[in-house]
Design a protein around this motif. Structure first.
Motif, PDB file in Angstrom:
ATOM      1  N   GLN A 184      -7.530  11.870   6.395  1.00 45.05           N
ATOM      2  CA  GLN A 184      -7.889  10.708   7.156  1.00 45.05           C
ATOM      3  C   GLN A 184      -9.475  10.042   6.966  1.00 45.05           C
ATOM      4  O   GLN A 184      -9.778   8.364   7.211  1.00 45.05           O
ATOM      5  CB  GLN A 184      -8.357  11.326   8.639  1.00 45.05           C
ATOM      6  N   ALA A 185     -10.197  10.832   6.348  1.00 53.64           N
ATOM      7  CA  ALA A 185     -11.706  10.330   5.968  1.00 53.64           C
ATOM      8  C   ALA A 185     -11.693   9.748   4.675  1.00 53.64           C
ATOM      9  O   ALA A 185     -12.218   8.395   4.335  1.00 53.64           O
ATOM     10  CB  ALA A 185     -12.849  12.169   6.059  1.00 53.64           C
ATOM     11  N   GLU A 186     -10.473  10.116   3.496  1.00 52.81           N
ATOM     12  CA  GLU A 186     -10.202   9.134   2.632  1.00 52.81           C
ATOM     13  C   GLU A 186      -9.897   7.561   3.251  1.00 52.81           C
ATOM     14  O   GLU A 186     -10.419   7.260   2.395  1.00 52.81           O
ATOM     15  CB  GLU A 186      -9.352  10.179   1.588  1.00 52.81           C
ATOM     16  N   TRP A 187      -8.609   8.107   3.983  1.00 51.91           N
ATOM     17  CA  TRP A 187      -8.140   7.048   4.065  1.00 51.91           C
ATOM     18  C   TRP A 187      -9.090   5.533   4.297  1.00 51.91           C
ATOM     19  O   TRP A 187      -8.702   4.418   4.422  1.00 51.91           O
ATOM     20  CB  TRP A 187      -6.645   7.376   4.813  1.00 51.91           C
ATOM     21  N   ALA A 188     -10.151   6.085   5.175  1.00 50.96           N
ATOM     22  CA  ALA A 188     -11.029   4.956   5.940  1.00 50.96           C
ATOM     23  C   ALA A 188     -11.995   4.812   4.948  1.00 50.96           C
ATOM     24  O   ALA A 188     -12.374   3.933   5.113  1.00 50.96           O
ATOM     25  CB  ALA A 188     -11.900   6.159   6.981  1.00 50.96           C
ATOM     26  N   ARG A 189     -12.258   5.755   4.098  1.00 49.67           N
ATOM     27  CA  ARG A 189     -13.114   5.250   3.132  1.00 49.67           C
ATOM     28  C   ARG A 189     -12.681   4.213   2.377  1.00 49.67           C
ATOM     29  O   ARG A 189     -12.950   3.033   1.569  1.00 49.67           O
ATOM     30  CB  ARG A 189     -13.424   6.579   1.995  1.00 49.67           C
ATOM     31  N   PHE A 190     -10.847   4.577   1.911  1.00 52.59           N
ATOM     32  CA  PHE A 190     -10.681   3.341   0.860  1.00 52.59           C
ATOM     33  C   PHE A 190     -10.415   2.354   1.732  1.00 52.59           C
ATOM     34  O   PHE A 190     -10.583   1.451   1.048  1.00 52.59           O
ATOM     35  CB  PHE A 190      -9.151   4.074   0.601  1.00 52.59           C
ATOM     36  N   ALA A 191     -10.188   2.426   3.288  1.00 53.81           N
ATOM     37  CA  ALA A 191      -9.573   0.986   4.207  1.00 53.81           C
ATOM     38  C   ALA A 191     -11.383   0.134   4.057  1.00 53.81           C
ATOM     39  O   ALA A 191     -11.388  -1.452   3.682  1.00 53.81           O
ATOM     40  CB  ALA A 191      -9.380   1.175   4.992  1.00 53.81           C
ATOM     41  N   GLN A 192     -12.255   1.022   4.022  1.00 53.16           N
ATOM     42  CA  GLN A 192     -13.929   0.258   3.706  1.00 53.16           C
ATOM     43  C   GLN A 192     -14.081  -0.108   2.410  1.00 53.16           C
ATOM     44  O   GLN A 192     -14.064  -1.153   2.444  1.00 53.16           O
ATOM     45  CB  GLN A 192     -14.428   0.853   4.502  1.00 53.16           C
ATOM     46  N   ALA A 193     -13.602   0.205   1.744  1.00 52.67           N
ATOM     47  CA  ALA A 193     -14.019  -0.048  -0.342  1.00 52.67           C
ATOM     48  C   ALA A 193     -13.358  -1.270  -0.103  1.00 52.67           C
ATOM     49  O   ALA A 193     -13.582  -2.136  -0.819  1.00 52.67           O
ATOM     50  CB  ALA A 193     -13.693   1.216  -0.512  1.00 52.67           C
ATOM     51  N   VAL A 475       5.513   8.452   3.872  1.00 48.43           N
ATOM     52  CA  VAL A 475       4.655   8.683   2.926  1.00 48.43           C
ATOM     53  C   VAL A 475       3.602   7.408   2.797  1.00 48.43           C
ATOM     54  O   VAL A 475       3.590   6.231   2.693  1.00 48.43           O
ATOM     55  CB  VAL A 475       4.449   9.386   1.976  1.00 48.43           C
ATOM     56  N   LEU A 476       2.420   7.898   2.978  1.00 48.17           N
ATOM     57  CA  LEU A 476       1.086   7.393   3.014  1.00 48.17           C
ATOM     58  C   LEU A 476       0.502   7.041   1.432  1.00 48.17           C
ATOM     59  O   LEU A 476      -0.404   8.189   1.566  1.00 48.17           O
ATOM     60  CB  LEU A 476       0.573   6.129   3.467  1.00 48.17           C
ATOM     61  N   THR A 477       0.125   6.621   0.084  1.00 49.36           N
ATOM     62  CA  THR A 477      -0.303   6.266  -0.984  1.00 49.36           C
ATOM     63  C   THR A 477      -1.618   5.541  -0.721  1.00 49.36           C
ATOM     64  O   THR A 477      -1.443   4.482  -0.223  1.00 49.36           O
ATOM     65  CB  THR A 477       0.242   6.411  -1.828  1.00 49.36           C
ATOM     66  N   CYS A 478      -2.506   5.553  -1.756  1.00 51.73           N
ATOM     67  CA  CYS A 478      -4.057   5.088  -1.574  1.00 51.73           C
ATOM     68  C   CYS A 478      -3.730   4.148  -3.597  1.00 51.73           C
ATOM     69  O   CYS A 478      -3.814   4.561  -4.349  1.00 51.73           O
ATOM     70  CB  CYS A 478      -5.126   5.408  -1.412  1.00 51.73           C
ATOM     71  N   ASP A 479      -3.120   2.851  -3.412  1.00 52.08           N
ATOM     72  CA  ASP A 479      -3.964   2.618  -4.405  1.00 52.08           C
ATOM     73  C   ASP A 479      -4.527   1.161  -5.770  1.00 52.08           C
ATOM     74  O   ASP A 479      -5.340   0.533  -4.688  1.00 52.08           O
ATOM     75  CB  ASP A 479      -2.450   1.198  -5.034  1.00 52.08           C
ATOM     76  N   GLU A 480      -5.449   2.421  -5.778  1.00 53.32           N
ATOM     77  CA  GLU A 480      -7.213   1.940  -6.155  1.00 53.32           C
ATOM     78  C   GLU A 480      -7.113   0.996  -7.213  1.00 53.32           C
ATOM     79  O   GLU A 480      -7.373  -0.329  -7.394  1.00 53.32           O
ATOM     80  CB  GLU A 480      -7.854   2.860  -6.468  1.00 53.32           C
ATOM     81  N   GLU A 481      -5.820   0.933  -8.456  1.00 54.49           N
ATOM     82  CA  GLU A 481      -5.589  -0.385  -8.299  1.00 54.49           C
ATOM     83  C   GLU A 481      -5.636  -1.559  -8.296  1.00 54.49           C
ATOM     84  O   GLU A 481      -6.394  -3.086  -8.395  1.00 54.49           O
ATOM     85  CB  GLU A 481      -4.516  -0.148  -9.731  1.00 54.49           C
ATOM     86  N   VAL A 482      -4.577  -1.235  -7.017  1.00 57.56           N
ATOM     87  CA  VAL A 482      -4.300  -3.216  -6.745  1.00 57.56           C
ATOM     88  C   VAL A 482      -5.199  -2.697  -5.271  1.00 57.56           C
ATOM     89  O   VAL A 482      -5.656  -3.770  -4.472  1.00 57.56           O
ATOM     90  CB  VAL A 482      -2.913  -2.870  -6.340  1.00 57.56           C
ATOM     91  N   GLY A 483      -5.529  -2.023  -4.876  1.00 62.99           N
ATOM     92  CA  GLY A 483      -6.749  -1.733  -3.865  1.00 62.99           C
ATOM     93  C   GLY A 483      -5.863  -2.466  -2.425  1.00 62.99           C
ATOM     94  O   GLY A 483      -6.213  -2.927  -1.572  1.00 62.99           O
ATOM     95  N   SER A 484      -5.194  -1.110  -2.286  1.00 64.95           N
ATOM     96  CA  SER A 484      -4.064  -1.710  -1.393  1.00 64.95           C
ATOM     97  C   SER A 484      -3.402  -0.295  -0.599  1.00 64.95           C
ATOM     98  O   SER A 484      -3.440   0.236  -1.606  1.00 64.95           O
ATOM     99  CB  SER A 484      -3.137  -2.288  -1.613  1.00 64.95           C
ATOM    100  N   PHE A 485      -2.675   0.127  -0.110  1.00 64.03           N
ATOM    101  CA  PHE A 485      -2.115   0.816   1.225  1.00 64.03           C
ATOM    102  C   PHE A 485      -0.831   1.569   0.328  1.00 64.03           C
ATOM    103  O   PHE A 485      -0.199  -0.338   0.468  1.00 64.03           O
ATOM    104  CB  PHE A 485      -2.541   1.503   2.733  1.00 64.03           C
ATOM    105  N   VAL A 486       0.136   2.202   0.600  1.00 67.93           N
ATOM    106  CA  VAL A 486       1.421   1.780  -0.436  1.00 67.93           C
ATOM    107  C   VAL A 486       2.232   2.164   0.799  1.00 67.93           C
ATOM    108  O   VAL A 486       1.905   3.659   0.380  1.00 67.93           O
ATOM    109  CB  VAL A 486       1.040   2.206  -1.827  1.00 67.93           C
ATOM    110  N   LEU A 487       3.104   1.846   1.174  1.00 65.92           N
ATOM    111  CA  LEU A 487       4.768   2.619   2.383  1.00 65.92           C
ATOM    112  C   LEU A 487       5.300   3.149   1.426  1.00 65.92           C
ATOM    113  O   LEU A 487       6.204   1.916   0.637  1.00 65.92           O
ATOM    114  CB  LEU A 487       4.183   1.934   3.293  1.00 65.92           C
TER     115      LEU A 487
END
Length: 616
Positions: A184-193, A475-487
């Motif tokens: 949860q902390a990682e998803w929150a960080r990713f969303a803010q970034a 499952v939910l992942t984070c795509d750092e390159e695109v800057g988007s969540f991926v479901l």
């Protein structure tokens, strides 16, 4: 030590939701002239039941299934001490000065209906006012510490700086605030970034969803009751409405709705509750069955209990199907036959096919996981629509359909399991593994669903394209390159979304709570986490340790040194898993566990005060 003999017992109840109110009511019912009751809660009446919350958020109990007062089903009580919620709605509330919206809702309700949570909040506040009239003092504050004194009293410190002296303290706490997990902390960080929206687990009524725009795809993780709350908030609360056309419900959008992609482990939202409740009773797990298993103890859920839960569900399925067909059935004969058969397997399938050749067979796996094995996304969505239609038809049917009957039967079986847990009948492995894991998941899905209208609304929203099916094992992942969540899921390759809602409550564990009060109790040694014994020794749980149901003095908090406090008590959610499946409101005329505990706590407090009054 000299004890004041001429003053009432000073009792501080921490938590003024349903459990705290029930306990305070019991104290004042028993001895209003000998009790000085203080209720402490930032949200008096209960945070879940705030009157100002969105009226589209519904209760998960019918009007007639909720009360805060002891009645004749409790030992020592001859007449009900106050009105049930249904009685209050019918006889008291119409004469109160309620807001127009609440008054209008009230006129539309019958005892089998599901009201808004806000309306139940008017009931809890009415009870609160009644307690005030009886002398209770209400503090809209937060308790942050309990400090036992050498003379046996306690000081309850509040966030405001106030301090309350007490002869006894009752912890009637609800859901505790929890620290974020690493995920949860990682998803929150990713969303803010990346300027995204992430709504963490918690009550949907308090979720910050204003930043989610119209038409925006949203990943909704979880398909339980919180999902249905999110669905209502993103549609009805944004100006949409439902209307019935040729008998079928359709949604008329406001244009402000996002598109909800719902995903979970099984990919199917919870099963609907019946429009009208009907009689349903256990046929296999009888009172003698329960008594025998308590005597035996050391139960394993998988081998000692689950097979008979399945037999009872199968009994409910065929009984309901026969009733729908207008055919008489002898419940005892059917139960006896099913008890002699294996719970599952080809033998029972053959017997059922031979005995009921014209009735669709009971297949538990298909009921619990209807999307399993379907690879095509379009077929998954069509299959889900068919499932929802069948659930709705079963819930509206009179007599109710087999799917609904199975849910009702499992709900009763869960009460039996709860009783077994309270009586320490299960092994630690079963409590911490099976009961807290797969059995809780199945029980929630089949037996703890929303009112049928919510499921019918969900089907209409799928037809309108505003709810989409993510599928199984989301499952939910984070795509750092695109800057988007991926479901993603079994059938969804990967959908980019900028908004994510975790539609579930956080897993509760006292060891990870951010509650200042609970943290202080644990760090000071005033309380400790509970342990369950197994062959390898004690296993620490995330629940609060208290004396158990069969103890002559139950619900007493146990200190770090293993000594139960004479005058600090606890009931409710933080006591899990020593108690299990205890989130529901107490039902009237059932000997409800919450009311029984409130009664036993109140009697212990008064007995201790009486004894101490004679000590000088």
């Amino acid at each position: 030590m000299t004890y004041e003999t001429d003053r009432p017992a000073r009792v501080v109840v921490v938590g003024a939701g349903p459990r705290g109110l029930a306990t305070a009511a019991r104290l004042l019912d028993l001895a209003a002239d000998r009790c000085e009751v203080h209720l402490v809660d930032l949200f008096p009446g209960g945070r879940v039941w705030r009157r100002e919350q969105d009226p589209n958020l519904l209760m998960n109990s019918r009007l007639r299934q909720a009360t805060l007062f002891a009645d004749e089903s409790i030992d020592g009580v001859r007449t009900a001490a106050g009105p049930t919620f249904a009685t209050w709605c019918a006889e008291t509330a119409p004469h109160l000065d309620l807001p127009a919206e609440a008054a209008a809702e009230l006129r539309s309700l019958g005892p089998d209906d599901f009201s808004s949570r806000a309306l139940f909040g008017h009931y809890t506040h009415w009870v609160l006012d009644r307690l005030r009239d009886a002398g209770a003092v209400v503090h809209a504050d937060e308790a942050v510490a309990i400090e036992p004194d050498a003379d046996g009293d306690h000081t309850v410190r509040l966030a405001s700086g106030a301090a309350l002296r007490a002869d006894a303290v009752v912890l009637a706490l609800g859901h505790l605030p929890m620290a974020s997990t690493a995920q949860q902390a990682e998803w929150a960080r990713f969303a803010q970034a990346h300027d995204l929206v992430y709504v963490p687990p918690g009550p949907a009524a308090e979720a910050a969803m204003d930043a989610i725009g119209a038409g925006e795809p949203v990943a909704v993780l979880g398909a339980g009751l919180n999902f249905y709350d999110v669905m209502a908030l993103c549609t009805l609360s944004r100006g949409g409405r439902f209307e019935r056309l040729d008998g079928r419900l359709r949604y008329v959008p406001s244009g402000q709705e996002p598109v909800l992609w719902v995903g979970s482990a099984r990919g199917v939202p919870y099963v609907a509750r019946a429009e009208r409740a009907s009689a349903n009773a256990l046929a296999v797990m009888t009172a003698d069955w329960v008594a025998a298993r308590i005597r035996r103890g050391r139960l394993d859920l998988n081998t000692d209990v689950w097979p008979d839960v399945v037999r009872d569900m199968r009994h409910a399925w065929y009984q309901a199907a026969l009733e729908q067909a207008g055919r008489e059935v002898e419940p005892l004969e059917l139960a006896t036959a099913l008890t002699r058969l294996p719970a599952e397997g080809p033998e029972v399938d053959r017997w059922c096919a031979h005995t009921f050749p014209d009735i669709a067979p009971f297949r538990l796996e298909e009921l619990c996981d209807p999307l399993k094995g379907i690879a095509d996304p379009a077929k998954v969505e069509r299959r889900l629509r068919d499932v929802l239609d069948s659930h709705v038809a079963s819930a509206y049917a009179q007599p109710r359909g087999p799917v609904t009957a199975v849910g009702e039967r499992l709900a009763i079986a869960k009460d039996v399991v709860r009783h077994l847990v309270a009586n320490e009948a299960f092994t630690a492995d079963s409590v911490l593994g099976d009961l807290q894991g797969w059995f809780r998941s199945i029980g929630g899905f089949i037996a703890a669903g929303p009112p049928v209208e919510r499921v019918e609304q969900l089907a209409a929203l799928i037809d309108a394209g505003l709810v989409r099916v993510a599928g199984r094992r989301a499952v939910l992942t984070c795509d750092e390159e695109v800057g988007s969540f991926v479901l993603g899921s079994d059938t969804l390759a990967g959908l980019q979304v900028r908004a994510v809602i975790e539609a579930r409550l956080p897993a509760e564990d006292l060891r990870h709570t951010t509650s200042r009060l609970v943290s202080q109790l644990l760090s000071s040694g005033t309380a400790r986490p509970a342990s369950l014994e197994d062959e390898a020794g004690p296993r620490t749980t995330g629940g609060l340790d208290v004396t158990r149901a069969q103890d002559p003095r139950p619900c007493r908090v146990i200190a770090a040194d293993g000594t139960p406090w004479e005058s600090i008590f606890a009931l409710g959610l933080p006591v899990q898993p020593l108690e299990w499946n205890i989130a529901n409101l107490p039902q009237p005329h059932t000997g409800a566990r919450t009311i029984v505990q409130a009664d036993r706590i109140a009697r212990q407090i008064l007995a201790v005060h009486e004894r101490r009054s004679h000590v000088t």
